[in-house]
Design an enzyme around this catalytic site. Structure first.
Site, PDB file in Angstrom:
ATOM      1  N   LEU A   1       3.686   5.903  -2.743  1.00  0.00           N
ATOM      2  CA  LEU A   1       4.883   6.583  -3.220  1.00  0.00           C
ATOM      3  C   LEU A   1       4.840   6.781  -4.728  1.00  0.00           C
ATOM      4  O   LEU A   1       5.231   7.841  -5.239  1.00  0.00           O
ATOM      5  CB  LEU A   1       6.128   5.774  -2.826  1.00  0.00           C
ATOM      6  CG  LEU A   1       6.444   5.663  -1.337  1.00  0.00           C
ATOM      7  CD1 LEU A   1       7.670   4.791  -1.126  1.00  0.00           C
ATOM      8  CD2 LEU A   1       6.655   7.030  -0.712  1.00  0.00           C
TER       9      LEU A   1
ATOM     10  N   TYR B   1       0.847  -1.203   0.000  1.00  0.00           N
ATOM     11  CA  TYR B   1       0.000   0.000   0.000  1.00  0.00           C
ATOM     12  C   TYR B   1       0.883   1.254   0.000  1.00  0.00           C
ATOM     13  O   TYR B   1       0.591   2.230  -0.691  1.00  0.00           O
ATOM     14  CB  TYR B   1      -0.923   0.002   1.215  1.00  0.00           C
ATOM     15  CG  TYR B   1      -1.878  -1.162   1.244  1.00  0.00           C
ATOM     16  CD1 TYR B   1      -3.111  -1.100   0.600  1.00  0.00           C
ATOM     17  CD2 TYR B   1      -1.553  -2.339   1.913  1.00  0.00           C
ATOM     18  CE1 TYR B   1      -3.991  -2.163   0.618  1.00  0.00           C
ATOM     19  CE2 TYR B   1      -2.432  -3.416   1.935  1.00  0.00           C
ATOM     20  CZ  TYR B   1      -3.649  -3.328   1.285  1.00  0.00           C
ATOM     21  OH  TYR B   1      -4.511  -4.384   1.295  1.00  0.00           O
ATOM     22  N   CYS B   2       1.956   1.208   0.777  1.00  0.00           N
ATOM     23  CA  CYS B   2       2.881   2.336   0.830  1.00  0.00           C
ATOM     24  C   CYS B   2       3.573   2.537  -0.511  1.00  0.00           C
ATOM     25  O   CYS B   2       3.789   3.675  -0.945  1.00  0.00           O
ATOM     26  CB  CYS B   2       3.927   2.105   1.913  1.00  0.00           C
ATOM     27  SG  CYS B   2       3.269   2.041   3.594  1.00  0.00           S
ATOM     28  N   ASN B   3       3.924   1.450  -1.183  1.00  0.00           N
ATOM     29  CA  ASN B   3       4.593   1.576  -2.472  1.00  0.00           C
ATOM     30  C   ASN B   3       3.673   2.200  -3.513  1.00  0.00           C
ATOM     31  O   ASN B   3       4.113   3.029  -4.317  1.00  0.00           O
ATOM     32  CB  ASN B   3       5.104   0.207  -2.922  1.00  0.00           C
ATOM     33  CG  ASN B   3       6.258  -0.290  -2.067  1.00  0.00           C
ATOM     34  OD1 ASN B   3       7.080   0.499  -1.610  1.00  0.00           O
ATOM     35  ND2 ASN B   3       6.315  -1.583  -1.831  1.00  0.00           N
TER      36      ASN B   3
END
Length: 225
Positions: A95, A90-92
């Protein structure tokens, strides 16, 4: 496709076994309970908000260079995103979505930085894998995240699930404490006051980066008026 649509599709694929890592029902239940406990705990209400003064920080980028908020604010506003780490899909996605709007952010005179408790080596991997043109700053022990009111400790059962997934945060972050920031996005004006804040204890929910642009436009008007 908007960022949240991509995250919703990712979550649906993960929970229904259409993902390289297939969780079992107990693992899913543990993850849901932990997220709900963080929501119910009300920590988001104690995090810094628009109108608060942002704490100053100096952190190292993936190449070991010191990056200070004071220096960045001398050039323009800061867009700071706090994220969990290279291991979090999810973070990728988050970003990558920020990278798509980075030229528009920079065209408005702002600097974009990401902040994570992971090591510099893992930040280099994040930058490489996600093809980022902005720095990732390592926040050992999530100390800066704590000053923003974002740091929390993972419960023991969630720690075990993450280990089962191969995500040993003690190794990834070089820190035995197993602490993370709630995902958050801030716009800090040149006077150090937070102009925009979005914090969510549910890591599967993220604001669209396009929301940042009107905030930066308003700051530009304020500076030039």
């Amino acid at each position: 496709m908007r960022l949240q649509d991509k995250l919703d599709a990712l979550r649906e694929a993960f929970e229904n076994g259409r993902f390289p890592l297939v969780p079992n029902r107990d693992q899913l239940d543990t993850m849901r309970r932990a997220t709900q406990a963080l929501v119910d705990g009300g920590q988001v209400d104690r995090a810094l908000k628009a109108g608060d003064v942002a704490p100053e920080f100096t952190l190292r980028d993936a190449d070991g260079n010191d990056v200070s908020s004071r220096s960045l604010l001398g050039r323009g506003p800061i867009v700071a995103t706090f994220y969990r780490g290279v291991w979090c899909p999810y973070c990728n996605y988050d970003l990558q979505a920020l990278e798509e709007v980075r030229p528009e952010i920079e065209a408005r005179g702002a600097s974009l930085v990401a902040i994570s408790p992971q090591t510099q080596a893992n930040s280099r991997k994040s930058q490489r894998d996600n093809k980022l043109g902005f720095p990732i700053l390592s926040d050992p022990g999530a100390a800066v995240a704590s000053r923003f009111g974002l740091r929390f400790a993972l419960p023991d059962d969630l720690m075990e699930v993450y280990r089962q997934f191969g995500n040993d945060l003690a190794r990834i972050n070089d820190d035995p404490a197993w602490v993370l920031p709630m995902p958050a996005r801030y716009v800090i004006a040149t006077d150090g006051v937070i102009a925009y804040a979005e914090v969510n204890p549910d890591y599967t929910r993220r604001p669209d980066p396009s929301e940042l642009l009107p905030v930066l436009d308003r700051l530009r008007v304020g500076v030039t008026a």
